[in-house]
Motif scaffolding. Structure first.
Motif, PDB file in Angstrom:
ATOM      1  N   VAL A 221     -75.888 -19.259  -2.385  1.00  0.00           N
ATOM      2  CA  VAL A 221     -75.097 -18.454  -1.464  1.00  0.00           C
ATOM      3  C   VAL A 221     -74.921 -17.047  -2.000  1.00  0.00           C
ATOM      4  O   VAL A 221     -75.035 -16.069  -1.273  1.00  0.00           O
ATOM      5  CB  VAL A 221     -73.745 -19.135  -1.194  1.00  0.00           C
ATOM      6  N   ALA A 222     -74.697 -16.974  -3.330  1.00  0.00           N
ATOM      7  CA  ALA A 222     -74.518 -15.646  -3.902  1.00  0.00           C
ATOM      8  C   ALA A 222     -75.759 -14.800  -3.694  1.00  0.00           C
ATOM      9  O   ALA A 222     -75.685 -13.635  -3.335  1.00  0.00           O
ATOM     10  CB  ALA A 222     -74.194 -15.777  -5.386  1.00  0.00           C
ATOM     11  N   GLY A 223     -76.921 -15.400  -3.902  1.00  0.00           N
ATOM     12  CA  GLY A 223     -78.163 -14.652  -3.726  1.00  0.00           C
ATOM     13  C   GLY A 223     -78.322 -14.149  -2.309  1.00  0.00           C
ATOM     14  O   GLY A 223     -78.614 -12.976  -2.068  1.00  0.00           O
ATOM     15  N   ILE A 224     -78.078 -15.050  -1.374  1.00  0.00           N
ATOM     16  CA  ILE A 224     -78.198 -14.656   0.017  1.00  0.00           C
ATOM     17  C   ILE A 224     -77.186 -13.579   0.347  1.00  0.00           C
ATOM     18  O   ILE A 224     -77.487 -12.588   1.001  1.00  0.00           O
ATOM     19  CB  ILE A 224     -78.008 -15.887   0.927  1.00  0.00           C
ATOM     20  N   ASP A 225     -75.969 -13.812  -0.174  1.00  0.00           N
ATOM     21  CA  ASP A 225     -74.923 -12.818   0.053  1.00  0.00           C
ATOM     22  C   ASP A 225     -75.379 -11.446  -0.390  1.00  0.00           C
ATOM     23  O   ASP A 225     -75.205 -10.464   0.323  1.00  0.00           O
ATOM     24  CB  ASP A 225     -73.685 -13.183  -0.781  1.00  0.00           C
ATOM     25  N   GLU A 226     -75.968 -11.419  -1.577  1.00  0.00           N
ATOM     26  CA  GLU A 226     -76.355 -10.132  -2.122  1.00  0.00           C
ATOM     27  C   GLU A 226     -77.349  -9.431  -1.197  1.00  0.00           C
ATOM     28  O   GLU A 226     -77.215  -8.264  -0.891  1.00  0.00           O
ATOM     29  CB  GLU A 226     -76.985 -10.346  -3.495  1.00  0.00           C
ATOM     30  N   ILE A 227     -78.320 -10.220  -0.742  1.00  0.00           N
ATOM     31  CA  ILE A 227     -79.352  -9.623   0.109  1.00  0.00           C
ATOM     32  C   ILE A 227     -78.753  -9.138   1.424  1.00  0.00           C
ATOM     33  O   ILE A 227     -78.962  -7.999   1.842  1.00  0.00           O
ATOM     34  CB  ILE A 227     -80.474 -10.644   0.383  1.00  0.00           C
ATOM     35  N   PHE A 228     -77.979 -10.000   2.051  1.00  0.00           N
ATOM     36  CA  PHE A 228     -77.463  -9.618   3.356  1.00  0.00           C
ATOM     37  C   PHE A 228     -76.428  -8.499   3.249  1.00  0.00           C
ATOM     38  O   PHE A 228     -76.376  -7.622   4.106  1.00  0.00           O
ATOM     39  CB  PHE A 228     -76.878 -10.834   4.075  1.00  0.00           C
ATOM     40  N   ASN A 229     -75.630  -8.546   2.206  1.00  0.00           N
ATOM     41  CA  ASN A 229     -74.668  -7.461   2.055  1.00  0.00           C
ATOM     42  C   ASN A 229     -75.376  -6.147   1.797  1.00  0.00           C
ATOM     43  O   ASN A 229     -74.942  -5.103   2.270  1.00  0.00           O
ATOM     44  CB  ASN A 229     -73.697  -7.762   0.911  1.00  0.00           C
ATOM     45  N   TRP A 230     -76.466  -6.244   1.049  1.00  0.00           N
ATOM     46  CA  TRP A 230     -77.251  -5.021   0.844  1.00  0.00           C
ATOM     47  C   TRP A 230     -77.723  -4.496   2.197  1.00  0.00           C
ATOM     48  O   TRP A 230     -77.611  -3.304   2.500  1.00  0.00           O
ATOM     49  CB  TRP A 230     -78.449  -5.351  -0.057  1.00  0.00           C
ATOM     50  N   ALA A 231     -78.233  -5.416   3.023  1.00  0.00           N
ATOM     51  CA  ALA A 231     -78.743  -4.994   4.326  1.00  0.00           C
ATOM     52  C   ALA A 231     -77.613  -4.435   5.182  1.00  0.00           C
ATOM     53  O   ALA A 231     -77.752  -3.381   5.804  1.00  0.00           O
ATOM     54  CB  ALA A 231     -79.398  -6.178   5.038  1.00  0.00           C
ATOM     55  N   ARG A 232     -76.490  -5.158   5.187  1.00  0.00           N
ATOM     56  CA  ARG A 232     -75.408  -4.718   6.072  1.00  0.00           C
ATOM     57  C   ARG A 232     -74.818  -3.397   5.629  1.00  0.00           C
ATOM     58  O   ARG A 232     -74.510  -2.532   6.447  1.00  0.00           O
ATOM     59  CB  ARG A 232     -74.315  -5.773   6.115  1.00  0.00           C
ATOM     60  N   SER A 233     -74.670  -3.244   4.318  1.00  0.00           N
ATOM     61  CA  SER A 233     -74.027  -2.015   3.867  1.00  0.00           C
ATOM     62  C   SER A 233     -74.958  -0.824   4.018  1.00  0.00           C
ATOM     63  O   SER A 233     -74.501   0.308   4.055  1.00  0.00           O
ATOM     64  CB  SER A 233     -73.578  -2.153   2.412  1.00  0.00           C
ATOM     65  N   ASN A 234     -76.236  -1.091   4.117  1.00  0.00           N
ATOM     66  CA  ASN A 234     -77.154   0.033   4.240  1.00  0.00           C
ATOM     67  C   ASN A 234     -77.589   0.276   5.670  1.00  0.00           C
ATOM     68  O   ASN A 234     -78.459   1.084   5.932  1.00  0.00           O
ATOM     69  CB  ASN A 234     -78.380  -0.183   3.369  1.00  0.00           C
TER      70      ASN A 234
END
Lengths: 177, 378, 180, 165, 331
Positions: free
Chosen positions: A22-35
């Motif tokens: 979940v953390a890994g996915i979180d990181e990817i999606f948060n990167w996408a969302r924040s950018n």
């Protein structure tokens, strides 16, 4: 922002290695969302002019992947730029409700944050926080474009701390406007 | 206006065709703020239009009644936030006339320079947003690029980018910074070279011309009856510019042309503002040669009181005649302040003007009237 | 007009506009990459508000006369005055960013050269209460100078009390009149 | 133009309709009683002597004892303007509408109605313009008591304001 | 084993389609990045720079985010049409790529009526837009959908006429044959009638791909976002991708029809030449988009019927005459 549903959280932890996943996915999606914070063009007053200036050549919000969308359905961030009157408040709430989750609100300028100089006016709402949950307050009257960018960077940081499992408790709100 | 068309639409309505009611705003990309237009459409054609305003109303005039005269000045910045200094000036002038305060010559010249620089910034914003309304997004960015230079100059003298509050009752708070005049003149040169680019990009563009020429024509008589002012009125062939008509500050001593066009259509309203850019540059070039040395503010008492009476100021803001009417009862607070906002008067014409045009024209016509909702709603 | 000619004329004009945009494509860009580079602001810029620190006297210039608070159209400023006369100062001074119009009226009202608006302009916070700034944030030099200011004030007060005991009253009164 | 001549022109055009006419610079201050208001404004507009056909401004003010309407009409080619004041009955403020003479005054009259409650008789569409439709009272009257404003949203209150609210 | 599987025509076609889908989606992401960069550079700013090196990952971030967004179906919408519409727009755009020859032999499926197929399949997308406009039950969308229908019906004709002129020259409707006919710098653009035809084709395609000055169905300053006003998340992404895929296809088809297809200087693969030429054309389309204002709906239709269709007809006759009397491209 957003409270994690404890039920869901406990279920995730039970899976071996699930947390890591979940953390890994979180990181990817948060990167996408924040950018990719597409924001709703919600110019109300003075601050809207500075918001336009921020999107213009000298400051260029597109550098951060921030586009202005005219429709709430395709927006992620609502930048409320300007004072909110009682007459306008229901529309703001409705537009906020029309935005798809996950969504964030940035209050720009003293008026949107706290009513600003018009705090003793009867027709002005004392901050957009009374209508919608606000994630970042950008004070200033009006804030310089740099100040708005600073606020947006704060919002990016905030989004990076979120989890995709973070479910904002939403209850349907009917607004008669 | 458009009486025949309206009759025709009435006939169609009588036949049983139902119009589609479409809400434009309050949140819409091209209503320039939070204006709401309730349009009744027949296909793409507008049959009726009802503007709804007041979404930014904050009772500014009421707030003025609760404050001493001087405390109201910063609030006027937020009326027409595209050209704050004109509001400052109109408010300060009304107080000066009410209380009988003289302004030193040097302050008057600097005020003229500030006015014109701010007018340039405002007209550049208009050119940009008008281009965007018609789909030419790039114009906005180019206009903002040059506007940013004007704002830098205004920031150098006033210390703020948008809401300057740099005009005080009886003068100015501070003199020009060093070399500011050189900066302004350099900006004038830059702007003159860039104005040709705007022409190539927008004014001469055949698509732009087709979209604007002959659309939303206001005849001169109508323009007067509706009380339009500013470039919107002058585009209809009426020569009414407060800078000439009732000169204030040092405008009587300055040589400039009042831009008057005949057609009264959307393109003429655009062109009037575009041509005023050059006139503003012309005025700015004259100001610094003739500026005398001297004080920049006259002495005004700590508590400002005005004798009972009524006074009003008239200022040519980029949108038209801006006028503050002040009623005093002799106390430190004004008894009544009324702001005659040019956008408010200009917007009255919209409802009748758009009938019979296409939805896309509504956007163009609204853009060409150049309203700022902050001063419409007050 | 000849339709063919008008069509070609229109095309020519369009090409003119396209030439312009192409030229801008290769021109130097106007963008300032803000978090990495900053645009210098004007020395008069009205940004974050600060209380001036007087290194010589080891105190803030502010004597708590509330003239700025009276000059403020929106009641942004409130302060707590301590001492009187030459020993007057403030031990608390708050300003509310949420109401401030950055209109400079307070700065102009101050006769003691005590408050200024600086060039700092980043005011974004993630909680609403972040808008109220206390004296420690406002003092030039930060909490450190705020502490030193308090010390100086205390010392001045003690000295004044000593001299009062010695019967040196008139000077104090004159200073108090100037202060008001 | 001499002030005396300007005053004469206006007095001539108005006949007996005005209570007082004063000229100061290019501004003529005219005081009119309510019954003559419309006739006086019409005379100012149509008379070739005055030719004040430009509706520059319309507002009102309330002193607590008296409420007054203030019209400003300009003549663009002649460069003069008239400031017409007309006292109203404060208890039951009414005035004839001139929105048919000057469509530009339509919104101004609505605004005066909105803020002072002056009923303009014959106005095509006298509704509130700036304030919300359901607003109570007329805020610019001196006897208006402001109410503490409640929640901006009607209907169910938002529940998800989280820790920010 | 793979060879065996590929011998099966069904599997072979499926594999081709999958490969195309991947290539197209990747290409579209690049295209979106390019659009934003071009827009930025023309507008004197930088465009995306902070996301990934030089902003390369910007469109990836956008795509990922759109996938994650809540999927809203408005209550008053016609659910069936609303859900189906994005597919109707997206699928035909992918389908037309099947007949596009990237290089000699590099084509998913070539057949003798490919040019006709391209026109026919492209038209289905209109259905999708009209469905979106109607099914959303939003007035902006409805106007956008209606505008789109009128626009695509009008501009289809000049495009068909322009393609017809090319077909006369190539004397085949297969895109492979058309490209083959231009080998060795015998590009059709060098023939006067086809130069005009190329012009007509490009203007028509600008309109068909809904780009400024003909972006009326989604005119932002008038109709908020036109037919996709109410679409969010992944459904909106499909419209978005389809629009860019369409743009790329319009440019690639123009290359095949007028600019010699994969023909180019030796040393590089033909496919690269085709893609490079397409990107240049796409750049021109973007350049036009960020320069010109938008036309009005009646002017749009008037321009199609009064200007482009007559010119198209003349071009067809001219091309026919030059093929018959002067021999055209083929000896």
């Amino acid at each position: 922002m957003g409270e994690v549903n404890p039920d869901l959280q406990s279920r995730v932890v039970k899976f071996p290695g699930g947390g890591v996943l979940v953390a890994g996915i979180d990181e990817i999606f948060n990167w996408a969302r924040s950018n990719s914070m597409w924001s709703l063009t919600f110019g109300l007053s003075c601050c809207a002019i500075e918001m336009m200036a921020t999107a213009a050549s000298h400051y260029d919000l597109d550098r951060f992947g921030i586009l202005f969308r005219a429709t709430p359905r395709q927006a992620d961030v609502m930048i409320v730029a300007g004072w909110v009157s009682v007459k306008m408040a229901p529309f703001i709430r409705r537009l906020y409700d029309q935005m798809p989750d996950p969504k964030h609100v940035l209050a720009m300028g003293g008026c949107a944050c706290a009513g600003g100089p018009y705090r003793d006016s009867e027709t002005i709402v004392k901050g957009v926080g009374e209508i919608v949950p606000v994630d970042v307050f950008v004070y200033g009257c009006p804030p310089r474009p740099e100040n708005l960018i600073h606020g947006l960077i704060l919002l990016q940081e905030r989004i990076r701390e979120e989890s995709i499992l973070g479910v904002r408790k939403r209850e349907p709100i009917t607004v008669q406007g | 206006m458009n009486g025949d068309l309206r009759d025709l639409h009435q006939e169609i309505l009588d036949l049983g065709t139902q119009g589609m009611v479409m809400n434009m705003g309050p949140q819409h990309p091209s209503t320039h703020g939070v204006l709401r237009l309730i349009l009744t459409l027949d296909g793409e054609e507008v049959m009726a239009c009802e503007p709804v305003i007041g979404y930014l109303h904050r009772g500014l005039e009421k707030m003025a009644e609760r404050r001493p005269y001087r405390h109201f000045l910063p609030f006027t910045d937020r009326l027409d936030y595209v050209c704050s200094l004109a509001n400052n000036l109109a408010c300060a002038q009304a107080i000066e006339r009410l209380a009988g305060i003289e302004v030193p010559d040097r302050a008057q010249w600097i005020r003229v320079a500030l006015m014109e620089l701010n007018r340039i910034a405002s007209h550049l914003l208009f050119l940009g947003t008008f281009g965007t309304d018609l789909g030419a997004t790039t114009m906005l960015l180019y206009a903002f690029r040059e506007r940013e230079e004007a704002l830098a100059l205004l920031e150098a003298i006033t210390g703020a980018r948008l809401t300057y509050n740099w005009i005080r009752v009886g003068g100015l708070p501070d003199d020009m910074p060093e070399n500011w005049d050189k900066g302004v003149l350099a900006f004038c040169d830059l702007l003159e070279s860039r104005v040709g680019e705007y022409d190539r990009l927008l004014t001469d563009n055949p698509i732009f011309r087709r979209r604007t020429e002959g659309v939303g024509v206001i005849p001169a008589e109508d323009a007067i009856a509706y009380g339009l002012t500013g470039p919107t009125l002058r585009a209809s062939g009426v020569e009414y510019d407060v800078r000439r008509w009732a000169p204030y500050e040092k405008y009587a001593e300055i040589d400039f042309d009042v831009v008057v066009l005949r057609d009264g259509d959307t393109f003429a309203r655009y062109l009037a503002r575009r041509l005023e850019l050059e006139q503003s540059v012309r005025i700015l070039r004259q100001v610094f040669d003739r500026m005398p040395e001297g004080p920049i503010a006259s002495k005004v008492g700590k508590v400002l009181k005005a004798p009972p009476g009524i006074a009003f100021s008239q200022v040519e803001s980029p949108r038209g005649e801006l006028s503050f009417t002040m009623v005093s009862d002799g106390s430190p607070n004004p008894q009544r302040v009324h702001i005659r906002a040019p956008s408010f008067a200009n917007l009255t014409v919209l409802a009748d003007l758009v009938v019979g045009n296409k939805v896309a024209d509504v956007v163009a016509i609204l853009g060409s009237i150049d309203i700022v909702l902050g001063e419409v709603d007050r | 007009m000849n339709p063919v000619r008008s069509l070609l004329g229109g095309l020519w004009k369009i090409f003119g506009g396209m030439g312009l945009t192409l030229r801008n494509f290769f021109r130097r860009k106007a963008t300032i990459r803000y978090p990495y580079e900053r645009r210098p602001v004007s020395p008069r810029y009205r940004g974050m508000f600060y209380l001036k620190w007087n290194e010589e006297k080891q105190r803030l210039n502010c004597v708590g006369c509330t003239l700025c608070a009276q000059a403020c159209p929106t009641n942004v400023i409130s302060m707590n005055k301590v001492g009187k006369g030459t020993t007057a100062g403030v031990d608390e001074f708050t300003m509310d960013l949420g109401r401030c119009m950055f209109c400079n009226l307070c700065v102009e009202a101050c006769p003691f050269d005590a408050i200024y608006m600086g060039d700092q302009y980043e005011f974004a916070v993630t909680h609403k209460e972040g808008s109220v700034l206390r004296i420690a944030d406002l003092a030039q030099g930060g909490p450190e100078n705020y502490r030193r200011n308090l010390e100086t004030l205390r010392r001045l007060q003690e000295e004044a009390e000593k001299s009062k005991a010695a019967g040196d009253k008139p000077t104090e009164r004159r200073a108090a009149e100037e202060g008001a | 133009m001499a002030q005396a001549e300007l005053k004469e022109r206006f007095e001539g055009a108005l006949g007996g309709l005005a209570e007082a006419v004063e000229a100061e610079g290019s501004l003529v201050r005219v005081r009119v009683a309510l019954p003559n208001l419309r006739a006086a404004l019409l005379a100012l507009k149509t008379s070739p002597d005055t030719a004040c056909d430009f509706p520059a401004n319309l507002t009102a003010f309330d002193t607590g004892q008296e409420m007054t309407l203030l019209y400003r009409l300009a003549s663009i080619p002649n460069r003069w303007q008239a400031l017409v004041s007309c006292p109203l009955d404060r208890e039951d403020p009414k005035a004839p509408s001139v929105a048919d003479l000057w469509p530009g005054f339509n919104w101004f009259e609505r605004e005066v109605y909105d803020m002072f409650g002056v009923a303009f008789e014959g106005h095509p569409d006298l509704r509130r313009i700036l304030l919300p439709d359901d607003w109570e009272g007329f805020p610019f009257r001196k006897d208006y008591v402001s109410k503490p404003s409640g929640s901006p949203l009607k209907g169910p209150q938002p529940t998800d304001l989280g820790e920010q609210a | 084993m793979i060879e065996q599987a590929l011998a099966n025509p069904w599997i072979r076609q499926l594999a081709n389609a999958a490969l195309l889908l991947a290539v197209i989606n990747l290409g579209v992401l690049v295209l979106i990045y390019m659009e934003r960069k071009v827009a930025g550079f023309i507008q004197s700013r930088l465009g995306p720079v902070h996301v990934g090196p030089r902003g390369w990952l910007q469109s990836v971030a956008d795509a990922l985010k759109l996938i994650l967004k809540e999927d809203i179906i408005p209550a008053p919408a016609d659910r069936f049409l609303f859900v189906l519409a994005p597919f109707f727009v997206f699928v035909p755009v992918l389908a037309v790529f099947l007949v596009l020859p990237f290089n000699a032999g590099w084509v998913a499926h070539d057949f003798s009526l490919a040019a006709l197929y391209v026109i026919a399949a492209g038209t289905v997308a209109i259905m999708g837009i009209v469905m979106a406009g109607w099914g959303t039950n939003n007035k902006y969308s409805l106007l956008g959908g209606l505008r789109s229908a009128a626009q695509l019906v009008s501009y289809e004709i000049p495009v068909v006429l322009a393609i017809l002129a090319v077909v006369f020259y190539a004397q085949s409707m297969s895109l492979v044959d058309i490209a083959e006919a231009q080998r060795g710098f015998g590009w059709f653009i060098f023939h006067p009638p086809l130069l005009v035809a190329a012009f007509v084709y490009m203007i028509g395609q600008l309109a068909e791909t809904n780009r400024t000055p003909f972006d009326l169905p989604e005119a932002e300053s008038e109709l908020v976002s036109g037919f996709h006003t109410e679409y969010s998340g992944i459904r909106f992404a499909m419209f978005f991708l389809a629009e860019f895929a369409n743009t790329f296809f319009a440019a690639a088809l123009a290359v095949v029809l007028f600019f010699g297809g994969w023909d180019g200087l030796p040393g590089l693969t033909g496919a690269l030449w085709l893609v490079a030429k397409s990107y240049v054309l796409v750049f021109v389309l973007m350049w036009i988009r960020w320069t010109l204002p938008r036309v009005r709906v009646d002017q749009l239709l008037g321009f199609a019927w009064k200007v482009l269709v007559p010119i198209g007809l003349i071009v067809v006759l001219w091309a026919a005459a030059s093929v018959v009397y002067a021999g055209g491209a083929k000896p």
